[in-house]
Write an enzyme that holds these catalytic residues in place. Structure first.
Site, PDB file in Angstrom:
ATOM      1  N   PHE A 255      43.412 -38.528 -21.240  1.00 56.22           N
ATOM      2  CA  PHE A 255      42.220 -37.706 -21.019  1.00 56.22           C
ATOM      3  C   PHE A 255      42.195 -37.187 -19.587  1.00 56.22           C
ATOM      4  O   PHE A 255      42.462 -37.936 -18.641  1.00 56.22           O
ATOM      5  CB  PHE A 255      40.943 -38.531 -21.207  1.00 56.22           C
ATOM      6  N   ASP A 256      41.826 -35.925 -19.429  1.00 51.91           N
ATOM      7  CA  ASP A 256      41.379 -35.445 -18.127  1.00 51.91           C
ATOM      8  C   ASP A 256      39.978 -36.022 -17.890  1.00 51.91           C
ATOM      9  O   ASP A 256      39.339 -36.538 -18.823  1.00 51.91           O
ATOM     10  CB  ASP A 256      41.345 -33.916 -18.143  1.00 51.91           C
ATOM     11  N   GLY A 257      39.497 -35.949 -16.661  1.00 56.92           N
ATOM     12  CA  GLY A 257      38.184 -36.498 -16.353  1.00 56.92           C
ATOM     13  C   GLY A 257      37.065 -35.477 -16.436  1.00 56.92           C
ATOM     14  O   GLY A 257      36.321 -35.427 -17.415  1.00 56.92           O
TER      15      GLY A 257
END
Length: 357
Positions: free
Chosen positions: A208-210
């Site tokens: 996941f990106d944040g």
């Protein structure tokens, strides 16, 4: 129930009544099917399941079929699919992710044979029913356990996502994904990798990106509109204030719940789920708020990688996730080039900047 008279329900009771009726319907169906012997695991009850809805173009490679539809129309498309219904479709961008979900299910059933908290994969497609035979044949060829289909005959399937209690929707159609995001459903547009890589058969790996994926785009707005120095200042001032949730926070939470079921059986070191945070943030200047936000939510990631603006593609090559979620297309494209299957989350301020370029 008419809603009039001395026993009329109060405002807000309608949802509870519908839920009770759904419970009764499910109990009746379960009682019927429980009397039927089968070696195949039955789909879990929707209220307990983590429902992942996948479009046919995300699950399978339908590039040629899509070309026929666009160039020759619906009738030729349906005719082609029927003529080739015994020709197995090749895997699409979500295929290995789905396979990994099913491996997790198999492990859960070994440890918790009577528990229904597991993944339920639904094929959610606007294909016509006549195309269904080829899809079924391909699913059976690969040994996938996909029992629920929603084939809408050219109509958008988005309205059915809520009815199916969908936790995650994956499609190759960016417009439908945008519509689902706006309806509050975690969704992403799937993109195939430009290189073939080997994926783990024994562990679901999700990256996941944040910002604007797990978290809101609050901080990303400051970067875009006020610059990097103002962003660093803002993050340090708000280090102890949790970020608001983003569209994929719920799915990370779902994964965490399943991980804990393995931990409870002393399977932490052999857990078939591993999660990664891959963010362009810098650790020292803006990383603490991210980690404290996850802690405040009671969530964990197995690995957190703060890249300080470096390209994500090379790191993703090492991780080899079955899926990587990001809100910015240049990260998606960089991941693709090096062999990562990426999923674009069309949420937040980055979409405004993407459209203007």
């Amino acid at each position: 129930m008419s809603g009039s008279g001395p026993e009329a329900t109060q405002p807000g009771d309608g949802a509870e009544v519908r839920l009770q009726e759904a419970e009764q319907d499910w109990a009746a169906a379960k009682a019927f099917y429980d009397n039927l012997a089968s070696k195949r695991p039955r789909p879990p009850k929707p209220q307990h399941a983590i429902t992942v809805a996948v479009s046919s173009r995300a699950l399978f490679d339908l590039v040629e079929e899509r070309r026929i539809y666009e160039e020759h129309g619906l009738e030729k498309y349906v005719e082609y699919q029927q003529d080739n219904e015994n020709v197995t479709l090749k895997p699409g961008p979500a295929f290995y992710f789905v396979k990994a979900l099913e491996h997790v299910n198999a492990r859960l059933l070994e440890l918790y044979p009577d528990d229904e908290e597991r993944f339920d994969i639904v094929l959610m497609t606007n294909n016509h029913a006549q195309v269904g035979v080829r899809l079924i044949n391909s699913i059976n060829h690969y040994g996938l356990t996909i029992e629920r289909f929603c084939m809408t005959g050219g109509k958008s399937p988005i309205g059915y996502l809520t009815a199916y209690l969908t936790n995650l929707y994956l499609s190759a159609d960016s417009e439908k994904v945008q519509e689902a995001i706006e309806a509050g459903i975690a969704s992403a547009t799937m993109f195939s990798a430009n290189k073939d890589v080997a994926y783990s058969d024994t562990q679901l790996r999700v990256a996941f990106d944040g910002d604007a994926v797990l978290f809101s785009d609050e901080s990303e707005q400051i970067v875009k509109e006020q610059g990097l120095d103002r962003f660093f200042e803002h993050e340090q001032l708000n280090e102890n204030k949790p970020l608001a949730q983003g569209p994929l926070k719920g799915f990370l939470e779902d994964l965490g719940k399943l991980q804990k079921k393995f931990y409870a059986k002393n399977e932490r070191l052999n857990c078939p789920i591993r999660t990664f945070l891959v963010t362009a943030r810098s650790a020292a200047s803006s990383g603490a708020r991210v980690l404290k936000t996850l802690r405040s939510w009671g969530l964990e990631v197995d690995e957190a990688l703060f890249l300080a603006g470096a390209p994500k593609g090379p790191i993703l090559v090492k991780i080899r996730p079955h899926i990587f979620f990001d809100d910015q297309m240049f990260h998606i494209e960089g991941a693709q080039k090096l062999g990562t299957i990426a999923a674009h989350v069309p949420y937040g301020i980055a979409q405004k900047y993407h459209k203007s370029t």
